[in-house]
Design a protein around this motif. Structure first.
Motif, PDB file in Angstrom:
ATOM      1  N   TYR B 142       5.398  -0.900   8.986  1.00 18.54           N
ATOM      2  CA  TYR B 142       6.822  -0.517   8.867  1.00 18.54           C
ATOM      3  C   TYR B 142       7.111   0.729   9.758  1.00 18.54           C
ATOM      4  O   TYR B 142       8.469   0.549  10.541  1.00 18.54           O
ATOM      5  N   ASN B 143       6.131   1.900   9.695  1.00 22.15           N
ATOM      6  CA  ASN B 143       6.892   2.829  11.124  1.00 22.15           C
ATOM      7  C   ASN B 143       6.387   2.520  12.315  1.00 22.15           C
ATOM      8  O   ASN B 143       6.168   3.371  13.278  1.00 22.15           O
ATOM      9  N   GLY B 144       5.689   1.902  12.589  1.00 20.66           N
ATOM     10  CA  GLY B 144       5.253   1.313  13.640  1.00 20.66           C
ATOM     11  C   GLY B 144       3.516   1.397  14.007  1.00 20.66           C
ATOM     12  O   GLY B 144       3.549   1.332  15.640  1.00 20.66           O
ATOM     13  N   ASN B 145       3.348   1.788  12.666  1.00 23.14           N
ATOM     14  CA  ASN B 145       1.477   1.935  13.115  1.00 23.14           C
ATOM     15  C   ASN B 145       0.830   0.898  13.158  1.00 23.14           C
ATOM     16  O   ASN B 145       0.919  -0.327  12.150  1.00 23.14           O
ATOM     17  N   VAL B 146      -0.323   0.602  13.980  1.00 26.11           N
ATOM     18  CA  VAL B 146      -1.278   0.071  14.048  1.00 26.11           C
ATOM     19  C   VAL B 146      -1.815  -0.653  13.512  1.00 26.11           C
ATOM     20  O   VAL B 146      -2.615   0.158  13.026  1.00 26.11           O
ATOM     21  N   VAL B 147      -2.152  -2.060  13.153  1.00 19.47           N
ATOM     22  CA  VAL B 147      -2.809  -2.132  11.967  1.00 19.47           C
ATOM     23  C   VAL B 147      -3.795  -3.220  12.434  1.00 19.47           C
ATOM     24  O   VAL B 147      -3.961  -3.972  13.168  1.00 19.47           O
ATOM     25  N   ALA B 148      -5.295  -2.728  12.743  1.00 22.68           N
ATOM     26  CA  ALA B 148      -5.804  -3.711  12.659  1.00 22.68           C
ATOM     27  C   ALA B 148      -6.886  -4.683  11.548  1.00 22.68           C
ATOM     28  O   ALA B 148      -7.098  -3.738  10.929  1.00 22.68           O
ATOM     29  N   ALA B 149      -6.829  -5.620  11.637  1.00 20.30           N
ATOM     30  CA  ALA B 149      -7.265  -6.456  10.639  1.00 20.30           C
ATOM     31  C   ALA B 149      -8.949  -7.360  10.795  1.00 20.30           C
ATOM     32  O   ALA B 149      -8.485  -8.048  11.824  1.00 20.30           O
ATOM     33  N   TRP B 150      -9.891  -7.345   9.832  1.00 22.89           N
ATOM     34  CA  TRP B 150     -10.425  -8.218   9.895  1.00 22.89           C
ATOM     35  C   TRP B 150     -11.356  -8.798   8.909  1.00 22.89           C
ATOM     36  O   TRP B 150     -11.124  -8.403   8.102  1.00 22.89           O
ATOM     37  N   THR B 151     -11.209 -10.164   8.930  1.00 18.75           N
ATOM     38  CA  THR B 151     -11.670 -11.200   7.480  1.00 18.75           C
ATOM     39  C   THR B 151     -12.135 -12.156   7.771  1.00 18.75           C
ATOM     40  O   THR B 151     -12.398 -12.801   9.140  1.00 18.75           O
ATOM     41  N   THR B 152     -13.207 -12.324   6.767  1.00 19.22           N
ATOM     42  CA  THR B 152     -14.484 -13.420   7.731  1.00 19.22           C
ATOM     43  C   THR B 152     -14.307 -13.745   5.961  1.00 19.22           C
ATOM     44  O   THR B 152     -14.591 -12.868   4.490  1.00 19.22           O
ATOM     45  N   GLY B 153     -14.362 -14.973   5.823  1.00 16.95           N
ATOM     46  CA  GLY B 153     -14.035 -15.453   4.069  1.00 16.95           C
ATOM     47  C   GLY B 153     -12.953 -15.081   3.535  1.00 16.95           C
ATOM     48  O   GLY B 153     -11.564 -14.488   3.635  1.00 16.95           O
ATOM     49  N   ARG B 154     -13.876 -14.378   2.491  1.00 16.30           N
ATOM     50  CA  ARG B 154     -12.917 -13.325   1.290  1.00 16.30           C
ATOM     51  C   ARG B 154     -13.046 -11.849   1.716  1.00 16.30           C
ATOM     52  O   ARG B 154     -12.169 -11.775   1.403  1.00 16.30           O
ATOM     53  N   ASN B 155     -13.726 -11.457   2.501  1.00 12.77           N
ATOM     54  CA  ASN B 155     -13.832 -10.375   2.547  1.00 12.77           C
ATOM     55  C   ASN B 155     -13.164  -9.635   3.282  1.00 12.77           C
ATOM     56  O   ASN B 155     -13.155 -10.693   4.949  1.00 12.77           O
ATOM     57  N   ARG B 156     -12.488  -8.978   3.452  1.00 12.82           N
ATOM     58  CA  ARG B 156     -10.952  -8.628   4.212  1.00 12.82           C
ATOM     59  C   ARG B 156     -11.061  -6.832   4.251  1.00 12.82           C
ATOM     60  O   ARG B 156     -11.296  -6.366   3.098  1.00 12.82           O
ATOM     61  N   LEU B 157     -10.805  -6.404   5.623  1.00 13.19           N
ATOM     62  CA  LEU B 157     -10.724  -5.038   5.892  1.00 13.19           C
ATOM     63  C   LEU B 157     -10.002  -4.888   7.072  1.00 13.19           C
ATOM     64  O   LEU B 157      -9.439  -5.690   8.277  1.00 13.19           O
ATOM     65  N   THR B 158      -8.756  -4.026   6.567  1.00 16.32           N
ATOM     66  CA  THR B 158      -8.042  -3.575   7.199  1.00 16.32           C
ATOM     67  C   THR B 158      -7.539  -2.294   7.256  1.00 16.32           C
ATOM     68  O   THR B 158      -7.823  -1.406   6.424  1.00 16.32           O
ATOM     69  N   ILE B 159      -7.536  -1.747   8.953  1.00 17.07           N
ATOM     70  CA  ILE B 159      -7.261  -0.722   8.997  1.00 17.07           C
ATOM     71  C   ILE B 159      -5.666  -0.507  10.087  1.00 17.07           C
ATOM     72  O   ILE B 159      -5.985  -0.600  10.789  1.00 17.07           O
ATOM     73  N   GLU B 160      -4.960   0.827   9.307  1.00 17.20           N
ATOM     74  CA  GLU B 160      -3.569   1.160   9.530  1.00 17.20           C
ATOM     75  C   GLU B 160      -4.104   2.425  10.628  1.00 17.20           C
ATOM     76  O   GLU B 160      -4.736   3.319   9.755  1.00 17.20           O
TER      77      GLU B 160
END
Lengths: 156, 214
Positions: B142-160
């Motif tokens: 919402y505040n314009g922060n870039v969000v990087a997301a990696w997804t492998t099957g059910r495994n999820r990594l999200t870095i804001e």
């Protein structure tokens, strides 16, 4: 009208903008980021959200047509801007509540009719603003399907 | 005698899930080559400092959202180009395409915030420092922060990516059918360490292990 709890077997639909959809490196849509369930902070013109807006899917009669298509129509009637790249997160009520329970939060999913335009309006209440783990669980586990508006518009 | 509880302060080897940034030359190289290698290492370290951050202003005459998105795309690409020597050409071109898609007026929502410059700088530095072989999907908070997301099957990594080289990370990692969830805020140079217990190669490896950096 008095808000009513939605049954755990039912679903609510939440609008997710393109920027908050979870995509892979090739822009294929995989679901939602946890930010899709984040309460909107205060802006210069609007106060901060204290609940999430959604639309009750099973309110609509599937004999009339695909329920999701009726949801989109109601949203447009309420002047929501939906682009071809807008996503619709379909979340199960029971799973939403389960996620809350796992994180020690009591989440209520209520039908709060916004008459006359959206009698299926639903509110997801009880979320904490900075509980990223809970929001990630909602995005990963409570959302059973993410549909693009572009696909819904092709449904008959 | 070192304590078993002593926290390892030096940065961990990144070769576990990415190719080396700078191939260490043999001991027989010239002084000139040694100097070049050291400069590259120094520049890489420079990139992980906030000193590199400079706000790129959007054009003063931008009034429509289309103009503002155009200016923002241009600004972010210029900033990326300024560190192009640290990014593989394919990575850079793919990132540009992702920025075009992310900041597209046709898909822009009125509740969206333009990507924050300081957050994007953190994102670039994180990519250059962590050097994942696989590119993330990119979104915005919402505040314009870039969000990087990696997804492998059910495994999820999200870095804001937050300003000043901070990162808010959230993950769900399935190991032997058990789901482990974790979240935290860490400086980007600590990302490899905080993710190490979760075997991040499941997200960062792409089979070819071609790192973003040259």
């Amino acid at each position: 009208m008095v808000p009513t709890k939605l049954p755990p077997s039912d679903h609510v639909v939440r609008v997710v903008s393109w920027t908050r959809l979870r995509r892979d490196e090739h822009d294929n849509v995989l679901g939602c980021l946890w930010h899709a369930f984040q309460l909107r902070p205060a802006t210069a013109t609007e106060p901060a959200e204290d609940y999430l807006s959604a639309t009750w899917l099973e309110y609509f009669d599937q004999k009339v047509g695909p329920r999701i298509k009726q949801v989109v129509q109601v949203m447009r009637n309420c002047a929501l801007k939906l682009t071809a790249k807008t996503g619709l997160a379909v979340a199960n009520v029971g799973k939403i509540q389960d996620c809350g329970t796992q994180c020690g939060v009591k989440i209520r999913v209520l039908n709060e009719p916004d008459l006359p335009k959206n009698p299926a309006y639903a509110a997801i209440r009880g979320l904490r603003r900075e509980d990223q783990e809970l929001l990630e669980m909602l995005a990963a586990d409570a959302v059973v399907e993410t549909v693009m508006v572009s696909i819904v518009d092709t449904l008959v | 005698m070192s304590s078993a509880l002593e926290i390892q302060r030096k940065r961990p080897a990144l070769e576990k899930f990415s190719a080396p940034l700078v191939t260490v030359p043999s001991i027989g190289i010239s002084r000139e080559s040694q100097s070049t290698v050291q400069k590259l290492l120094d520049l890489r370290m420079h990139m992980v400092t906030p000193a590199y951050s400079q706000t790129v202003p959007i054009g003063a005459d931008s009034t429509t959202i289309e103009e503002r998105l155009f200016d923002k795309r241009a600004a972010l690409k210029m900033k990326t180009a300024a560190v192009a020597m640290h990014l593989d050409g394919e990575w850079r071109n793919s990132l540009f395409r992702q920025l075009d898609s992310l900041l597209d007026v046709q898909s822009w929502d009125q509740s969206d915030q333009l990507a924050d410059d300081a957050s994007f700088f953190t994102f670039l530095r994180m990519i250059i420092f962590v050097r994942p072989a696989r590119r993330p999907g990119i979104g915005l908070g919402y505040n314009g922060n870039v969000v990087a997301a990696w997804t492998t099957g059910r495994n999820r990594l999200t870095i804001e990516c937050l300003p000043r080289d901070q990162a808010r990370w959230v993950l769900a990692r399935f190991i032997d059918d058990d789901c482990e969830r974790a979240a935290g805020i860490s400086p980007i140079h600590r990302i490899p360490e905080v993710l190490a217990p979760y075997a991040p190669e499941i997200w960062f490896s792409n089979g070819t292990d071609k790192a973003p950096t040259v």
